[in-house]
Write an enzyme that holds these catalytic residues in place. Structure first.
Site, PDB file in Angstrom:
ATOM      1  N   LEU A 106      50.875  33.443  43.741  1.00 41.59           N
ATOM      2  CA  LEU A 106      50.068  33.116  44.773  1.00 41.59           C
ATOM      3  C   LEU A 106      48.784  33.978  44.885  1.00 41.59           C
ATOM      4  O   LEU A 106      49.029  34.867  45.143  1.00 41.59           O
ATOM      5  CB  LEU A 106      50.987  33.064  45.880  1.00 41.59           C
ATOM      6  CG  LEU A 106      52.012  32.502  46.055  1.00 41.59           C
ATOM      7  CD1 LEU A 106      52.788  32.366  47.416  1.00 41.59           C
ATOM      8  CD2 LEU A 106      52.315  31.023  45.528  1.00 41.59           C
ATOM      9  N   CYS A 145      39.095  35.697  45.599  1.00 44.32           N
ATOM     10  CA  CYS A 145      38.359  36.790  46.028  1.00 44.32           C
ATOM     11  C   CYS A 145      37.156  36.806  45.248  1.00 44.32           C
ATOM     12  O   CYS A 145      37.390  37.338  43.964  1.00 44.32           O
ATOM     13  CB  CYS A 145      39.193  38.153  45.522  1.00 44.32           C
ATOM     14  SG  CYS A 145      38.232  39.614  45.774  1.00 44.32           S
ATOM     15  N   CYS A 191      41.932  42.562  42.891  1.00 41.17           N
ATOM     16  CA  CYS A 191      42.309  41.340  42.854  1.00 41.17           C
ATOM     17  C   CYS A 191      41.773  40.927  41.237  1.00 41.17           C
ATOM     18  O   CYS A 191      42.665  39.864  40.940  1.00 41.17           O
ATOM     19  CB  CYS A 191      41.382  40.402  43.766  1.00 41.17           C
ATOM     20  SG  CYS A 191      41.823  40.847  45.597  1.00 41.17           S
ATOM     21  N   GLU A 225      39.994  33.661  51.242  1.00 39.65           N
ATOM     22  CA  GLU A 225      39.097  34.754  50.792  1.00 39.65           C
ATOM     23  C   GLU A 225      39.331  35.719  51.934  1.00 39.65           C
ATOM     24  O   GLU A 225      39.392  35.534  53.061  1.00 39.65           O
ATOM     25  CB  GLU A 225      37.600  34.361  51.062  1.00 39.65           C
ATOM     26  CG  GLU A 225      36.680  35.543  50.724  1.00 39.65           C
ATOM     27  CD  GLU A 225      36.386  35.833  49.167  1.00 39.65           C
ATOM     28  OE1 GLU A 225      36.352  36.893  48.969  1.00 39.65           O
ATOM     29  OE2 GLU A 225      36.568  34.858  48.386  1.00 39.65           O
ATOM     30  N   ASP A 281      46.011  40.189  58.445  1.00 42.62           N
ATOM     31  CA  ASP A 281      46.409  39.352  57.173  1.00 42.62           C
ATOM     32  C   ASP A 281      46.816  38.077  57.994  1.00 42.62           C
ATOM     33  O   ASP A 281      47.964  37.787  58.480  1.00 42.62           O
ATOM     34  CB  ASP A 281      47.597  39.770  56.304  1.00 42.62           C
ATOM     35  CG  ASP A 281      47.836  39.042  55.121  1.00 42.62           C
ATOM     36  OD1 ASP A 281      47.341  38.020  55.106  1.00 42.62           O
ATOM     37  OD2 ASP A 281      48.394  39.608  54.349  1.00 42.62           O
ATOM     38  N   ARG A 327      46.958  35.189  55.956  1.00 40.30           N
ATOM     39  CA  ARG A 327      47.185  34.139  55.290  1.00 40.30           C
ATOM     40  C   ARG A 327      48.608  33.340  55.467  1.00 40.30           C
ATOM     41  O   ARG A 327      49.621  33.900  55.905  1.00 40.30           O
ATOM     42  CB  ARG A 327      47.465  34.677  53.659  1.00 40.30           C
ATOM     43  CG  ARG A 327      46.072  34.960  53.289  1.00 40.30           C
ATOM     44  CD  ARG A 327      46.413  35.955  51.945  1.00 40.30           C
ATOM     45  NE  ARG A 327      46.887  37.040  52.361  1.00 40.30           N
ATOM     46  CZ  ARG A 327      47.064  37.990  51.282  1.00 40.30           C
ATOM     47  NH1 ARG A 327      46.709  37.796  49.822  1.00 40.30           N
ATOM     48  NH2 ARG A 327      47.652  39.142  51.456  1.00 40.30           N
ATOM     49  N   THR A 370      54.448  39.097  42.323  1.00 43.30           N
ATOM     50  CA  THR A 370      53.946  39.798  43.509  1.00 43.30           C
ATOM     51  C   THR A 370      54.227  41.063  43.895  1.00 43.30           C
ATOM     52  O   THR A 370      55.238  41.406  43.580  1.00 43.30           O
ATOM     53  CB  THR A 370      54.002  38.750  44.698  1.00 43.30           C
ATOM     54  OG1 THR A 370      53.196  39.186  45.776  1.00 43.30           O
ATOM     55  CG2 THR A 370      55.421  39.030  45.193  1.00 43.30           C
TER      56      THR A 370
END
Length: 208
Positions: free
Chosen positions: A61, A65, A78, A102, A136, A138, A159
Site C-alpha cells: 500500500l 508522494c 517514499c 498525499e 496520520d 490515512r 510495509t
C-alpha cells in the site's frame, strides 16, 4: 473507517503499461482502475509479476508522494520505497496499490506547509498537528475494496507501518505476514525516519 470493504467496488479498466525508474530499472505492469471506491478517489492498482489472487500475493500500500515519487525529494524515503517495492513485487508476483493520500492524507499544499514547520524544528507528526491536521489521516478502506475487487482475500504485506496490517485485518483482509522494506536512510531524511520509529512504531532499523 468503513467496515464493508467489498460493497460497490468493481474493476473498471485493465491496461498494460511499461514502468521505468530513474536508476534504469524497468518492468511491465497491468494497471487496474475501479468503480465504486468508498472515498471516490482515483486510486490505482499495479499488478506485477506472476499474479495469483487465489494465493497470498505480495502487496504494497503506497501512499502518493509527489515530491518523493516524482521529483526525487530526499526529505522522505517514499521514492526509494516505491522503486524497491516495484522490483520486489515483480519478482514475487503481486500488487502495488498506489493510493492518492498525499502527505499522510493532508494534501500537497498542507504537506509543504508542514515542511516549512519542520524546517523550524518540528518533526513530521508535530508539524501536521500544529496545522490542526491529523498526524496520520490515512484510511485504507479503499485499499481493502481494491483487493476484494481483484479477488484477493489474504496478502503478504510489504510495509514497516504497523497501522496498515491492523486496518486491513479490521476491514476483512487477512495479512499472513508483514515483510519490511529496506532502510533508505540519508542525512536528509534521518530525522523523518526516526520520528516514524519513535512516534508510530515503524519497524525501521536505524543506526546512529
Amino acid at each position: 473507517m468503513n467496515s464493508t470493504p467489498g460493497v460497490g467496488a468493481t474493476v473498471r479498466t485493465r491496461v498494460r503499461i511499461p514502468l521505468t525508474f530513474g536508476d534504469g530499472y524497468s518492468t511491465a505492469a497491468e494497471a487496474v482502475t475501479f468503480d465504486g471506491l468508498g472515498d471516490g478517489r482515483e486510486h490505482l492498482a499495479l499488478i506485477l509479476g506472476e499474479f495469483r489472487p487465489q494465493g497470498t500475493p505480495l502487496v504494497r500500500l503506497h501512499s502518493e508522494c509527489l515530491t518523493g515519487d516524482v521529483f526525487g525529494s530526499a526529505r522522505c524515503d517514499c521514492g526509494p520505497q516505491l522503486r524497491e517495492s516495484a522490483q520486489r513485487i515483480a519478482e514475487a508476483g503481486g500488487v502495488l496499490l498506489y493510493l492518492r493520500q498525499e502527505g499522510r492524507d493532508i494534501g500537497l499544499y498542507n504537506k509543504l506547509d508542514a515542511y516549512a514547520l519542520q524546517d523550524g524544528g518540528l518533526d513530521t507528526y508535530q508539524a501536521n498537528a500544529a496545522l490542526g491536521l491529523p498526524e496520520d489521516g490515512r484510511d485504507y478502506t479503499a485499499a481493502a475494496q481494491m483487493l476484494s475487487a481483484l479477488g484477493i482475500a489474504a496478502v503478504d504485506l510489504l510495509t514497516n507501518n504497523p497501522d496498515k496490517p491492523r486496518q486491513l485485518r479490521e476491514l476483512g483482509i487477512a495479512v499472513r505476514t508483514t515483510v519490511p522494506t529496506g532502510v533508505h536512510a540519508t542525512a536528509t531524511n534521518m530525522r523523518y525516519l526516526r520520528a516514524k520509529v519513535e512516534r508510530t512504531g515503524h519497524t525501521i532499523r536505524l543506526i546512529g
